[in-house]
Write a protein that holds these residues in place. Structure first.
Motif, PDB file in Angstrom:
ATOM      1  N   GLN A   1       0.840  -1.197   0.000  1.00  0.00           N
ATOM      2  CA  GLN A   1       0.000   0.000   0.000  1.00  0.00           C
ATOM      3  C   GLN A   1       0.877   1.249   0.000  1.00  0.00           C
ATOM      4  O   GLN A   1       1.680   1.451   0.905  1.00  0.00           O
ATOM      5  N   PRO A   2       0.752   2.108  -1.017  1.00  0.00           N
ATOM      6  CA  PRO A   2       1.624   3.288  -1.078  1.00  0.00           C
ATOM      7  C   PRO A   2       1.300   4.305   0.018  1.00  0.00           C
ATOM      8  O   PRO A   2       0.129   4.535   0.336  1.00  0.00           O
ATOM      9  N   GLN A   3       2.357   4.898   0.576  1.00  0.00           N
ATOM     10  CA  GLN A   3       2.171   5.973   1.546  1.00  0.00           C
ATOM     11  C   GLN A   3       2.030   7.331   0.849  1.00  0.00           C
ATOM     12  O   GLN A   3       1.684   8.320   1.496  1.00  0.00           O
ATOM     13  N   GLY A   4       2.321   7.376  -0.420  1.00  0.00           N
ATOM     14  CA  GLY A   4       2.235   8.625  -1.164  1.00  0.00           C
ATOM     15  C   GLY A   4       2.892   8.463  -2.510  1.00  0.00           C
ATOM     16  O   GLY A   4       3.114   7.341  -2.985  1.00  0.00           O
ATOM     17  N   ALA A   5       3.207   9.588  -3.131  1.00  0.00           N
ATOM     18  CA  ALA A   5       3.851   9.575  -4.445  1.00  0.00           C
ATOM     19  C   ALA A   5       4.944  10.632  -4.484  1.00  0.00           C
ATOM     20  O   ALA A   5       4.889  11.642  -3.774  1.00  0.00           O
ATOM     21  N   LEU A   6       5.938  10.382  -5.315  1.00  0.00           N
ATOM     22  CA  LEU A   6       7.053  11.304  -5.515  1.00  0.00           C
ATOM     23  C   LEU A   6       7.216  11.527  -7.013  1.00  0.00           C
ATOM     24  O   LEU A   6       7.336  10.561  -7.781  1.00  0.00           O
TER      25      LEU A   6
ATOM     26  N   GLY B   1      -4.652   6.568  -7.263  1.00  0.00           N
ATOM     27  CA  GLY B   1      -5.478   6.811  -6.091  1.00  0.00           C
ATOM     28  C   GLY B   1      -4.773   7.610  -5.018  1.00  0.00           C
ATOM     29  O   GLY B   1      -5.329   7.813  -3.930  1.00  0.00           O
ATOM     30  N   VAL B   2      -3.550   8.096  -5.309  1.00  0.00           N
ATOM     31  CA  VAL B   2      -2.815   8.925  -4.358  1.00  0.00           C
ATOM     32  C   VAL B   2      -3.211  10.384  -4.567  1.00  0.00           C
ATOM     33  O   VAL B   2      -3.039  10.935  -5.659  1.00  0.00           O
ATOM     34  N   ALA B   3      -3.735  11.009  -3.529  1.00  0.00           N
ATOM     35  CA  ALA B   3      -4.210  12.385  -3.636  1.00  0.00           C
ATOM     36  C   ALA B   3      -3.046  13.361  -3.790  1.00  0.00           C
ATOM     37  O   ALA B   3      -1.916  13.076  -3.357  1.00  0.00           O
ATOM     38  N   PRO B   4      -3.294  14.537  -4.370  1.00  0.00           N
ATOM     39  CA  PRO B   4      -2.233  15.534  -4.508  1.00  0.00           C
ATOM     40  C   PRO B   4      -1.575  15.894  -3.187  1.00  0.00           C
ATOM     41  O   PRO B   4      -0.358  16.133  -3.148  1.00  0.00           O
ATOM     42  N   GLU B   5      -2.344  15.936  -2.102  1.00  0.00           N
ATOM     43  CA  GLU B   5      -1.767  16.303  -0.809  1.00  0.00           C
ATOM     44  C   GLU B   5      -0.887  15.205  -0.208  1.00  0.00           C
ATOM     45  O   GLU B   5      -0.259  15.410   0.825  1.00  0.00           O
TER      46      GLU B   5
ATOM     47  N   LEU C   1       3.101  25.754  -6.282  1.00  0.00           N
ATOM     48  CA  LEU C   1       2.731  27.064  -5.748  1.00  0.00           C
ATOM     49  C   LEU C   1       1.885  27.895  -6.697  1.00  0.00           C
ATOM     50  O   LEU C   1       1.469  28.996  -6.346  1.00  0.00           O
ATOM     51  N   GLY C   2       1.634  27.385  -7.909  1.00  0.00           N
ATOM     52  CA  GLY C   2       0.855  28.146  -8.880  1.00  0.00           C
ATOM     53  C   GLY C   2      -0.590  28.338  -8.446  1.00  0.00           C
ATOM     54  O   GLY C   2      -1.170  27.485  -7.763  1.00  0.00           O
ATOM     55  N   ARG C   3      -1.149  29.468  -8.839  1.00  0.00           N
ATOM     56  CA  ARG C   3      -2.529  29.780  -8.470  1.00  0.00           C
ATOM     57  C   ARG C   3      -3.485  28.709  -8.998  1.00  0.00           C
ATOM     58  O   ARG C   3      -3.441  28.335 -10.159  1.00  0.00           O
ATOM     59  N   GLY C   4      -4.329  28.202  -8.091  1.00  0.00           N
ATOM     60  CA  GLY C   4      -5.305  27.204  -8.460  1.00  0.00           C
ATOM     61  C   GLY C   4      -4.823  25.771  -8.371  1.00  0.00           C
ATOM     62  O   GLY C   4      -5.630  24.844  -8.491  1.00  0.00           O
ATOM     63  N   ARG C   5      -3.527  25.563  -8.162  1.00  0.00           N
ATOM     64  CA  ARG C   5      -3.006  24.210  -8.045  1.00  0.00           C
ATOM     65  C   ARG C   5      -3.217  23.697  -6.619  1.00  0.00           C
ATOM     66  O   ARG C   5      -3.131  24.462  -5.652  1.00  0.00           O
ATOM     67  N   PRO C   6      -3.498  22.392  -6.446  1.00  0.00           N
ATOM     68  CA  PRO C   6      -3.621  21.849  -5.096  1.00  0.00           C
ATOM     69  C   PRO C   6      -2.285  21.878  -4.374  1.00  0.00           C
ATOM     70  O   PRO C   6      -1.220  21.798  -5.004  1.00  0.00           O
ATOM     71  N   THR C   7      -2.331  22.007  -3.059  1.00  0.00           N
ATOM     72  CA  THR C   7      -1.112  22.018  -2.253  1.00  0.00           C
ATOM     73  C   THR C   7      -0.587  20.599  -2.111  1.00  0.00           C
ATOM     74  O   THR C   7      -1.300  19.709  -1.659  1.00  0.00           O
ATOM     75  N   PRO C   8       0.667  20.349  -2.498  1.00  0.00           N
ATOM     76  CA  PRO C   8       1.222  19.001  -2.402  1.00  0.00           C
ATOM     77  C   PRO C   8       1.656  18.690  -0.971  1.00  0.00           C
ATOM     78  O   PRO C   8       1.548  19.522  -0.067  1.00  0.00           O
TER      79      PRO C   8
ATOM     80  N   TRP D   1      13.427  13.437   5.679  1.00  0.00           N
ATOM     81  CA  TRP D   1      12.436  14.508   5.439  1.00  0.00           C
ATOM     82  C   TRP D   1      11.192  13.931   4.776  1.00  0.00           C
ATOM     83  O   TRP D   1      10.064  14.193   5.203  1.00  0.00           O
ATOM     84  N   LEU D   2      11.384  13.098   3.754  1.00  0.00           N
ATOM     85  CA  LEU D   2      10.245  12.467   3.088  1.00  0.00           C
ATOM     86  C   LEU D   2       9.474  11.572   4.052  1.00  0.00           C
ATOM     87  O   LEU D   2       8.240  11.545   4.040  1.00  0.00           O
ATOM     88  N   GLY D   3      10.222  10.828   4.853  1.00  0.00           N
ATOM     89  CA  GLY D   3       9.563   9.927   5.789  1.00  0.00           C
ATOM     90  C   GLY D   3       8.677  10.661   6.777  1.00  0.00           C
ATOM     91  O   GLY D   3       7.599  10.172   7.148  1.00  0.00           O
ATOM     92  N   GLN D   4       9.107  11.847   7.188  1.00  0.00           N
ATOM     93  CA  GLN D   4       8.324  12.629   8.150  1.00  0.00           C
ATOM     94  C   GLN D   4       7.053  13.176   7.512  1.00  0.00           C
ATOM     95  O   GLN D   4       5.968  13.080   8.091  1.00  0.00           O
ATOM     96  N   ILE D   5       7.162  13.756   6.321  1.00  0.00           N
ATOM     97  CA  ILE D   5       5.999  14.429   5.757  1.00  0.00           C
ATOM     98  C   ILE D   5       5.001  13.450   5.146  1.00  0.00           C
ATOM     99  O   ILE D   5       3.837  13.801   4.955  1.00  0.00           O
ATOM    100  N   LEU D   6       5.465  12.220   4.853  1.00  0.00           N
ATOM    101  CA  LEU D   6       4.561  11.230   4.284  1.00  0.00           C
ATOM    102  C   LEU D   6       4.368  10.040   5.221  1.00  0.00           C
ATOM    103  O   LEU D   6       4.017   8.932   4.785  1.00  0.00           O
ATOM    104  N   ALA D   7       4.584  10.271   6.513  1.00  0.00           N
ATOM    105  CA  ALA D   7       4.367   9.216   7.479  1.00  0.00           C
ATOM    106  C   ALA D   7       2.901   8.788   7.461  1.00  0.00           C
ATOM    107  O   ALA D   7       2.012   9.619   7.266  1.00  0.00           O
TER     108      ALA D   7
END
Length: 219
Positions: A17-22, A99-103, A122-129, A209-215
């Motif tokens: 099961q993926p914890q996220g995407a890179l 199925g991995v959300a932008p956030e 950071l572009g206007r209208g783009r979802p926050t990753p 750093w990746l491990g912390q933000i995508l824990a």
């Protein structure tokens, strides 16, 4: 192979099961194979789906590019905007496919790829990753393209740059750090005594750093 929006790419699937995407975006003159080996350093456990697309432009002196360079810091508006729209569609397709959300997706790149990672994050209208990984790049200044920093407070941004970079001077990294810190993004900054390249020691730090933000979510 190609995505529905006609970008060639390499894809490394997560184990289980993926914890996220890179997403890794290569630099000027390279291709989709260039940064893919970084996945084994950043995510040796294969917790993440990893996408490495190829720039859509073939330009002198060779290789693949994301936009035409007019001068450093100021991409050619026409090619930048066209690529930005293509990558926006590509990232939406990635989310639909995996199925991995932008956030839960970290957008990263080197040189030109870093510029596009900044823009798509950071572009206007783009979802926050989930986070931004900016190696040896700059925040682009393009007529008609606007950043949207309000509402992105706390967004993790890792900036790495060489003190002796002759291609994209380190002053661009200083400006990005100051601008994003002032907007209350969570900036991690590493300046290394190298030229236009990636510091292997910083990559090892980025694994944590990746491990912390995508824990995985708990509770």
């Amino acid at each position: 192979m190609s995505t529905p929006v006609e970008l060639n790419y390499e894809f490394r699937e997560a184990i289980g099961q993926p914890q996220g995407a890179l997403v890794l975006l290569h630099g000027r003159g390279a291709d989709e194979h260039d940064l893919l080996p970084l996945a084994d350093v950043l995510d040796p456990e294969h917790r993440l789906h990893v996408l490495s697309p190829r720039g859509p432009l073939s330009l002198p002196p060779g290789g693949h590019h994301w936009y035409v360079v007019e001068r450093v810091g100021y991409p050619d508006p026409e090619t930048f905007k066209r690529t930005y729209q293509t990558l926006d569609q590509c990232l939406r397709a990635l989310s639909d496919r995996t199925g991995v959300a932008p956030e839960r997706t970290v957008l990263g790149g080197f040189s030109q790829g870093s510029v596009m990672a900044y823009a798509l994050s950071l572009g206007r209208g783009r979802p926050t990753p989930a986070g931004v990984l900016a190696l040896s790049g700059f925040i682009p200044s393009v007529p008609g393209f606007d950043l949207e920093l309000e509402g992105r407070e706390g967004l993790p941004v890792a900036i790495g740059h060489g003190s002796f970079d002759p291609v994209i001077p380190v002053g661009f990294a200083h400006e990005a750090e100051q601008r994003l810190t002032a907007a209350q993004l969570a900036v991690s900054y590493r300046e290394s005594p190298i030229a236009h390249s990636i510091d292997p020691a910083f990559l090892l730090e980025l694994h944590g750093w990746l491990g912390q933000i995508l824990a995985p979510a708990t509770g």
